[in-house]
Design a protein around this motif. Structure first.
Motif, PDB file in Angstrom:
ATOM      1  N   ALA A  25       0.801  -1.223   0.000  1.00  0.00           N
ATOM      2  CA  ALA A  25       0.000   0.000   0.000  1.00  0.00           C
ATOM      3  C   ALA A  25       0.835   1.274   0.000  1.00  0.00           C
ATOM      4  O   ALA A  25       0.419   2.285  -0.577  1.00  0.00           O
ATOM      5  N   PHE A  26       2.009   1.249   0.625  1.00  0.00           N
ATOM      6  CA  PHE A  26       2.760   2.495   0.825  1.00  0.00           C
ATOM      7  C   PHE A  26       3.981   2.635  -0.074  1.00  0.00           C
ATOM      8  O   PHE A  26       4.650   3.671  -0.046  1.00  0.00           O
ATOM      9  N   ALA A  27       4.266   1.630  -0.889  1.00  0.00           N
ATOM     10  CA  ALA A  27       5.445   1.709  -1.753  1.00  0.00           C
ATOM     11  C   ALA A  27       5.322   2.813  -2.804  1.00  0.00           C
ATOM     12  O   ALA A  27       6.337   3.301  -3.303  1.00  0.00           O
ATOM     13  N   ALA A  28       4.106   3.209  -3.136  1.00  0.00           N
ATOM     14  CA  ALA A  28       3.925   4.272  -4.133  1.00  0.00           C
ATOM     15  C   ALA A  28       4.345   5.635  -3.600  1.00  0.00           C
ATOM     16  O   ALA A  28       4.635   6.553  -4.382  1.00  0.00           O
ATOM     17  N   SER A  29       4.388   5.797  -2.281  1.00  0.00           N
ATOM     18  CA  SER A  29       4.671   7.112  -1.703  1.00  0.00           C
ATOM     19  C   SER A  29       5.877   7.134  -0.773  1.00  0.00           C
ATOM     20  O   SER A  29       6.356   8.220  -0.419  1.00  0.00           O
ATOM     21  N   HIS A  30       6.354   5.946  -0.365  1.00  0.00           N
ATOM     22  CA  HIS A  30       7.426   5.882   0.629  1.00  0.00           C
ATOM     23  C   HIS A  30       8.437   4.789   0.283  1.00  0.00           C
ATOM     24  O   HIS A  30       8.125   3.859  -0.466  1.00  0.00           O
ATOM     25  N   ARG A  31       9.610   4.921   0.834  1.00  0.00           N
ATOM     26  CA  ARG A  31      10.571   3.830   0.855  1.00  0.00           C
ATOM     27  C   ARG A  31      10.246   2.993   2.086  1.00  0.00           C
ATOM     28  O   ARG A  31      10.572   3.377   3.209  1.00  0.00           O
ATOM     29  N   VAL A  32       9.589   1.880   1.889  1.00  0.00           N
ATOM     30  CA  VAL A  32       9.078   1.077   2.995  1.00  0.00           C
ATOM     31  C   VAL A  32      10.109   0.001   3.339  1.00  0.00           C
ATOM     32  O   VAL A  32      10.504  -0.799   2.485  1.00  0.00           O
TER      33      VAL A  32
ATOM     34  N   GLU B 134      10.405  11.289  11.945  1.00  0.00           N
ATOM     35  CA  GLU B 134       9.442  12.247  11.401  1.00  0.00           C
ATOM     36  C   GLU B 134       8.086  12.059  12.071  1.00  0.00           C
ATOM     37  O   GLU B 134       7.345  13.018  12.292  1.00  0.00           O
ATOM     38  N   SER B 135       7.757  10.817  12.369  1.00  0.00           N
ATOM     39  CA  SER B 135       6.537  10.486  13.107  1.00  0.00           C
ATOM     40  C   SER B 135       6.702   9.097  13.683  1.00  0.00           C
ATOM     41  O   SER B 135       7.566   8.322  13.242  1.00  0.00           O
TER      42      SER B 135
ATOM     43  N   THR C  49      18.627   8.230   7.836  1.00  0.00           N
ATOM     44  CA  THR C  49      18.884   9.035   9.037  1.00  0.00           C
ATOM     45  C   THR C  49      17.601   9.649   9.583  1.00  0.00           C
ATOM     46  O   THR C  49      17.559  10.077  10.731  1.00  0.00           O
ATOM     47  N   ARG C  50      16.544   9.689   8.754  1.00  0.00           N
ATOM     48  CA  ARG C  50      15.234  10.208   9.163  1.00  0.00           C
ATOM     49  C   ARG C  50      14.177   9.244   8.632  1.00  0.00           C
ATOM     50  O   ARG C  50      14.295   8.746   7.514  1.00  0.00           O
ATOM     51  N   ALA C  51      13.141   9.013   9.415  1.00  0.00           N
ATOM     52  CA  ALA C  51      12.128   8.064   8.977  1.00  0.00           C
ATOM     53  C   ALA C  51      10.844   8.237   9.773  1.00  0.00           C
ATOM     54  O   ALA C  51      10.838   8.790  10.877  1.00  0.00           O
ATOM     55  N   HIS C  52       9.760   7.750   9.187  1.00  0.00           N
ATOM     56  CA  HIS C  52       8.522   7.507   9.914  1.00  0.00           C
ATOM     57  C   HIS C  52       8.600   6.081  10.442  1.00  0.00           C
ATOM     58  O   HIS C  52       9.030   5.171   9.728  1.00  0.00           O
TER      59      HIS C  52
END
Length: 270
Positions: free
Chosen positions: A46-53, A117-118, A91-94
């Motif tokens: 579901a999230f691969a289209a918007s994030h590096r999962v 980030e969250s 170095t930064r991630a949800h």
């Protein structure tokens, strides 16, 4: 999208495995005691289209090499996760921590090597570090005895039916049990030792990013009162109760969980 293949690398002397899909802001998925990177199949899609999962396998899980010590601590898991993310240039991630994964995420972020980030705690457990030592030891021994007597396959079947919500569709229940049964007994026992000693509340003051605490109303493992206590200890936290959902929303109700997570992530990006 099919489930991404496990990737593997030797990092700080230990082989670790993970699954990865997509590009964009990093979204790190941290499974619980009865999971692995397999726990996140619907979210990888579901999230691969918007994030590096990135969905890791904790030490002992999947193809990741286990700890040598029989009773690792939360900091040990956090250090391994930090090493993996460092090797991947993150170095930064949800972050999403399911069940015991919430303790791992909290310990990681207290260390300060990675910026969040969250943070989403999905049915996050708190650990038994604050309860009476005698009661904690009784609980510890009871779970070990159950798993040793049953073996992982039977333990997964019986526990899966207990901890998932009563409305869970049969295919989702079967998949959750399959994922749980895939966990090596030794890895489960090491993670159980960690949970018995852990105290998530000690690490919550280090969280400075927005936090979403998700609870299932039918969850006997991380019940509403416990999840609300976690949310209350974090000034910037938001609490969400999922009706009729048990302890495994990522698999038992992925559409519900994915919508909630997507909205939370979108709000952070705006």
């Amino acid at each position: 999208m099919s489930l991404p293949a496990r990737q593997s690398a030797v990092i700080t002397g230990r082989r670790l495995t993970w699954r990865e899909a997509g590009a964009g802001p990093a979204l790190v998925l941290v499974h619980g005691i009865g999971g692995s990177s397999l726990s996140w199949e619907p979210q990888l899609a579901a999230f691969a289209a918007s994030h590096r999962v990135i969905a890791w396998d904790a030490p002992g899980y999947g193809g990741s090499e286990s700890f040598a010590a029989p009773a690792p601590r939360a900091d040990d898991y956090a250090a391994s996760l930090a090493a993996l993310l460092g090797s991947l240039g993150v170095t930064r991630a949800h972050f999403v921590g399911h069940s015991l994964g919430a303790i791992m995420v909290a310990a990681l972020l207290r260390g300060g090597a990675i910026t969040a980030e969250s943070v989403t705690f999905l049915h996050g457990v708190t650990g038994s570090g604050r309860i009476d030592p005698a009661a904690r030891e009784t609980l510890r021994r009871s779970r070990i005895a159950d798993l040793t007597a049953m073996g992982m396959d039977r333990f997964a079947r019986e526990r899966g039916r207990l901890i998932l919500g009563p409305q869970t569709p049969a295919p989702a229940l079967a998949r959750a049990i399959e994922v749980m049964a895939d966990v090596p007994e030794a890895a489960y026992l090491q993670a159980w030792e960690m949970m018995c000693a852990a105290d998530i509340f000690a690490d919550l003051p280090a969280l400075t990013s927005p936090v979403l605490v998700i609870c299932g109303s039918a969850d006997p493992v991380a019940p509403e009162a416990s999840c609300r206590a976690v949310a209350a200890a974090i000034p910037q936290a938001r609490f969400e109760l999922l009706p009729e959902i048990g302890h495994y929303a990522s698999l038992e109700a992925p559409e519900v969980f994915n919508r909630l997570l997507a909205a939370f992530l979108a709000a952070r990006a705006s």
